[in-house]
Design an enzyme around this catalytic site. Sequence first.
Site, mmCIF file in Angstrom:
data_model
loop_
_atom_site.group_PDB
_atom_site.id
_atom_site.type_symbol
_atom_site.label_atom_id
_atom_site.label_comp_id
_atom_site.label_asym_id
_atom_site.label_seq_id
_atom_site.Cartn_x
_atom_site.Cartn_y
_atom_site.Cartn_z
ATOM 1 N N ASP A 66 15.656 55.606 32.888
ATOM 2 C CA ASP A 66 16.263 56.941 32.683
ATOM 3 C C ASP A 66 16.252 57.789 33.952
ATOM 4 O O ASP A 66 16.775 58.904 33.949
ATOM 5 C CB ASP A 66 15.605 57.669 31.497
ATOM 6 C CG ASP A 66 14.112 57.901 31.677
ATOM 7 O OD1 ASP A 66 13.435 57.036 32.275
ATOM 8 O OD2 ASP A 66 13.607 58.935 31.207
ATOM 9 N N HIS A 67 15.683 57.241 35.021
ATOM 10 C CA HIS A 67 15.708 57.923 36.327
ATOM 11 C C HIS A 67 16.477 57.121 37.375
ATOM 12 O O HIS A 67 16.636 57.566 38.502
ATOM 13 C CB HIS A 67 14.275 58.168 36.816
ATOM 14 C CG HIS A 67 13.498 59.098 35.949
ATOM 15 N ND1 HIS A 67 13.145 60.369 36.341
ATOM 16 C CD2 HIS A 67 13.062 58.967 34.670
ATOM 17 C CE1 HIS A 67 12.493 60.967 35.349
ATOM 18 N NE2 HIS A 67 12.429 60.134 34.326
#
Lengths: 315, 315
Positions: A66-67
């Site tokens: 998610d990063h």
Amino acid sequence: MKLVFLGTGSGAPSIKRNVSSVALIFSDESKVWLWDCGEATQHQILRTSIKMSKIEKIFVSHLHGDHLFGLPGLLASRGLACGKNQRNIQIFGPEGLDSYLKDTLDISNTYIPYEIKITVIPTNTKSGVIYEDEECKVNYCEIIHSIKTYAFSLEEKKKEKHFLIEKAREYRIQPGPIYKSLKEGGTIQLPDGRVLHGKNFVINSQKRKKIIFGSDTTFSKNLVNFARDADLLIHESTFSIKEKENALCNFHSTAGMAAETAKNAKVKQLILTHISSRYNLKNKNNRVSEKDLLTEAREIFPDTLLAEDFMIYHI
Amino acid sequence: MKLVFLGTGSGAPSIKRNVSSVALIFSDESKVWLWDCGEATQHQILRTSIKMSKIEKIFVSHLHGDHLFGLPGLLASRGLACGKNQRNIQIFGPEGLDSYLKDTLDISNTYIPYEIKITVIPTNTKSGVIYEDEECKVNYCEIIHSIKTYAFSLEEKKKEKHFLIEKAREYRIQPGPIYKSLKEGGTIQLPDGRVLHGKNFVINSQKRKKIIFGSDTTFSKNLVNFARDADLLIHESTFSIKEKENALCNFHSTAGMAAETAKNAKVKQLILTHISSRYNLKNKNNRVSEKDLLTEAREIFPDTLLAEDFMIYHI
């Protein structure tokens, strides 16, 4: 400078919040730096005024999807959008980032018409300088998450004009048109006939804005020290105090933990981000809302804002 | 069955069209299969009624990022959304897909709480069956793109009732209430007193719907043969005839090439997708619009539609 919050949710995207990314746009708008690049960061950018060609540096805090998962696509689209005559790009992040990018771009046969320079943070260091130029310096500091994760600080070195308020008071000049004129370097005449020159009331000072990009972490003393006296701390707030156990088990923070860090570090402003979709008011099973996260933090540290996607913060 | 077009653009996402993905929802809505998975396919799914938990199979035509980069994030979010009690997933695609997924999920430390079974197409085969069960069969066929790329066909095996029109005519029954009653399996009495039972006028027949998921290709005779008599051909149409050279150089198709394939294969319906953002009408420099692509194709093959994101097609 201004910050554009491109993704403020945690783990998985929701309709309201995309996964993590923040864009830093420099004052003259000549360049943009990204902090994390979750999936669909490039899609979020399409909905802003940010030009892909102006993205010069990307800092990756850790390698959770998610990063990270928006990075290959963003690099590919930047190539398609801007052709051959565009700036090179520098990417900074944990060890493994280089092989991930190389392998992904290789297997997808992605043609990148510009140079990508990747700098990885040595695993055996806890903190240090990762980038420095005449304008600013970027430090990293390891924080406490389930995998190797870093907070970054950006310290500006820009010279700023500083108005000598005390000197103006000696002449009994109060805020108003005369005060303003002096501040802008003009020449004025006082009622008693004396002439004052603005240049004598302004000095060039080193004013270093300091921004902390906090990333995923549970409460970390390292981060308190790292964020000391910062103008802005961007800190995750995945959970509310009611799910403190969950936060601790998963190496995340409650809103209160973020506020404690801000308070102990004596920062000027705290912005909460990385908000779990469970606090979205549309989910009727919620007993806690996003607003409650903000309240929880403000009870400890009043100067707190709650990020939302596309929020712009000037600094 | 119905198809939901999740991404209908080429190369890079635009505001109007995301990169490639199509969802196939089976008639009883019990399961969903995906065809390609460009970045932000999971974000598009959030804007439909499709449940992540119902995605059972994913077919990847080739490893270009605009067909692939959404896969790791979708698999991760499916795990977060649905917890441990969810179905396993099967993924099919070219050689290299397995190592890409393994490496990406490993380096990002992504926890997947269900089993992922990956089946790769052997590089030394040009066509074959990649999946078959009682309901349907999926074949693959190599097409002509800059990297190894496959079209897929889905052939349904659903049993359908078939009314014996010729037999009804022997009894001089014309379309109308008696005809309808027989067709529905009822019992009727003719004016001359004879009693007829519907069950003797209906047989169960194998009716195989055939859908071709065409992916990125320039004109390919293989694809014409592969798509023969299909009910639906989904075919890329990256360029207009005015950029035929560009299409050929980049191993893509013009709208006309797609229509030629549909015409030669004698399919029932053609849907154009993978549309370059250069034909978006908002770009004022355009001399050719998306509508012109449709016109170009329809001159060769009238039963043509132009896909758009979130378009639903029942079959």
